[in-house]
Design a protein around this motif. Structure first.
Motif, PDB file in Angstrom:
ATOM      1  N   TRP A  98       0.864  -1.178   0.000  1.00 49.34           N
ATOM      2  CA  TRP A  98       0.000   0.000   0.000  1.00 49.34           C
ATOM      3  C   TRP A  98       0.900   1.228   0.000  1.00 49.34           C
ATOM      4  CZ3 TRP A  98      -2.173  -3.234   4.407  1.00 49.34           C
ATOM      5  CH2 TRP A  98      -3.087  -4.165   3.915  1.00 49.34           C
ATOM      6  N   VAL A  99       1.360   1.586  -1.208  1.00 45.97           N
ATOM      7  CA  VAL A  99       2.397   2.609  -1.338  1.00 45.97           C
ATOM      8  C   VAL A  99       1.938   3.953  -0.794  1.00 45.97           C
ATOM      9  CG1 VAL A  99       1.705   3.169  -3.716  1.00 45.97           C
ATOM     10  CG2 VAL A  99       4.040   3.660  -2.946  1.00 45.97           C
ATOM     11  N   GLU A 100       0.643   4.263  -0.928  1.00 45.00           N
ATOM     12  CA  GLU A 100       0.154   5.552  -0.439  1.00 45.00           C
ATOM     13  C   GLU A 100       0.280   5.679   1.073  1.00 45.00           C
ATOM     14  OE1 GLU A 100      -2.133   4.517  -4.204  1.00 45.00           O
ATOM     15  OE2 GLU A 100      -1.407   3.498  -2.391  1.00 45.00           O
ATOM     16  N   LEU A 101       0.247   4.552   1.770  1.00 41.15           N
ATOM     17  CA  LEU A 101       0.403   4.546   3.221  1.00 41.15           C
ATOM     18  C   LEU A 101       1.821   4.181   3.644  1.00 41.15           C
ATOM     19  CD1 LEU A 101      -2.940   2.794   4.275  1.00 41.15           C
ATOM     20  CD2 LEU A 101      -2.411   5.238   4.255  1.00 41.15           C
ATOM     21  N   GLU A 102       2.694   3.969   2.646  1.00 41.05           N
ATOM     22  CA  GLU A 102       4.091   3.603   2.894  1.00 41.05           C
ATOM     23  C   GLU A 102       4.172   2.320   3.721  1.00 41.05           C
ATOM     24  OE1 GLU A 102       5.650   7.174   4.688  1.00 41.05           O
ATOM     25  OE2 GLU A 102       5.465   8.325   2.834  1.00 41.05           O
ATOM     26  N   ARG A 103       3.359   1.321   3.302  1.00 36.71           N
ATOM     27  CA  ARG A 103       3.267   0.078   4.058  1.00 36.71           C
ATOM     28  C   ARG A 103       3.380  -1.153   3.163  1.00 36.71           C
ATOM     29  NH1 ARG A 103      -1.919   1.561   8.026  1.00 36.71           N
ATOM     30  NH2 ARG A 103      -0.702   2.754   9.545  1.00 36.71           N
ATOM     31  N   GLN A 104       3.908  -2.206   3.743  1.00 33.72           N
ATOM     32  CA  GLN A 104       3.902  -3.523   3.130  1.00 33.72           C
ATOM     33  C   GLN A 104       3.494  -4.557   4.181  1.00 33.72           C
ATOM     34  OE1 GLN A 104       7.297  -4.720   0.563  1.00 33.72           O
ATOM     35  NE2 GLN A 104       8.221  -2.765   1.153  1.00 33.72           N
ATOM     36  N   VAL A 105       2.864  -5.622   3.714  1.00 39.04           N
ATOM     37  CA  VAL A 105       2.608  -6.782   4.572  1.00 39.04           C
ATOM     38  C   VAL A 105       3.060  -8.018   3.812  1.00 39.04           C
ATOM     39  CG1 VAL A 105       0.935  -8.132   5.878  1.00 39.04           C
ATOM     40  CG2 VAL A 105       0.592  -5.659   5.611  1.00 39.04           C
ATOM     41  N   ARG A 106       3.952  -8.779   4.418  1.00 37.17           N
ATOM     42  CA  ARG A 106       4.447 -10.020   3.828  1.00 37.17           C
ATOM     43  C   ARG A 106       3.867 -11.192   4.594  1.00 37.17           C
ATOM     44  NH1 ARG A 106      10.842  -9.429   3.886  1.00 37.17           N
ATOM     45  NH2 ARG A 106      10.670 -11.408   2.768  1.00 37.17           N
ATOM     46  N   ILE A 107       3.357 -12.173   3.854  1.00 39.31           N
ATOM     47  CA  ILE A 107       2.696 -13.329   4.462  1.00 39.31           C
ATOM     48  C   ILE A 107       3.258 -14.596   3.835  1.00 39.31           C
ATOM     49  CG2 ILE A 107       0.483 -14.495   4.822  1.00 39.31           C
ATOM     50  CD1 ILE A 107      -0.813 -11.674   4.386  1.00 39.31           C
TER      51      ILE A 107
END
Length: 211
Positions: A98-107
């Motif tokens: 979620w680039v707009e929130l400067e976030r990543q989630v790796r699963i």
């Protein structure tokens, strides 16, 4: 400007291993809800990486359709390349960015097929034209030209009309996670990373990772 000069400093938010939810699914739900509220285009888009018998990885973007404590679910053609690969190696990696929130989630975790009832429920909830498209396309197989694909679609349309039947080779997969990492961009590349791991039969544990 060269590619090497492209950079951005991240400063929207922070992430503390002391403040996140004890359960990573609950933490994911919080972030997913925030992604929706931020009106990010297709917040349910995720990359899925699988591995073939030759050991070579491949990845693609798919759309998640459900998540809960049983896992992360999406739907596809079981005969596709990813379907063949997970049949050989039932472990995959998912990535939300979620680039707009400067976030990543790796699963990361083990993958399994959902029940036929779950696949039916989702298939028949789709728009009619999407149902026909799933029937018409032999996903990942070569096709000589676009017109051939369109002809297959017309044949499916004529055969099924307004009452398609879910193909046996089309349905859902669920990833049962044992590793989830939440990444929040921070200034000076000192990003926040919180990792959750769950040993087989155990409880979720969390720790901070260096960026």
């Amino acid at each position: 400007m060269s590619i090497a000069d492209l950079r951005k400093d991240y400063s929207r938010a922070k992430l503390s291993e002391l403040e996140v939810a004890a359960d990573p699914i609950a933490q994911f739900a919080i972030w997913f809800d925030e992604a929706i509220k931020a009106k990010i285009p297709e917040p349910n888009a995720m990359s899925i990486a699988s591995v073939g018998l030759d050991g070579r990885p491949s990845s693609r973007i798919v759309l998640i359709k459900q998540f809960d404590h049983s896992g992360f679910t999406w739907f596809t053609n079981y005969d596709s390349r990813k379907g063949q690969e997970v049949k050989l190696c039932p472990y995959v990696a998912l990535l939300f960015h979620w680039v707009e929130l400067e976030r990543q989630v790796r699963i990361e975790g083990k993958i399994e097929r959902v029940t036929a009832e779950e696949s039916d429920s989702y298939f028949y909830s789709r728009p009619l034209l999407s149902q026909l498209g799933a029937i018409a396309s032999q996903q990942s197989q070569p096709v000589d030209q676009r017109e051939t694909l369109e002809q297959q679609y017309e044949i499916a349309k004529q055969q099924f009309g307004e009452h398609p039947v879910r193909p046996d080779n089309w349905g859902g997969y669920r990833v049962i996670p044992d590793r989830m990492e939440f990444w929040q961009g921070r200034p000076s590349r000192l990003h926040d990373r919180v990792l959750y791991t769950r040993p087989e039969g155990g409880e979720w544990q969390r720790q901070r990772l260096q960026p």
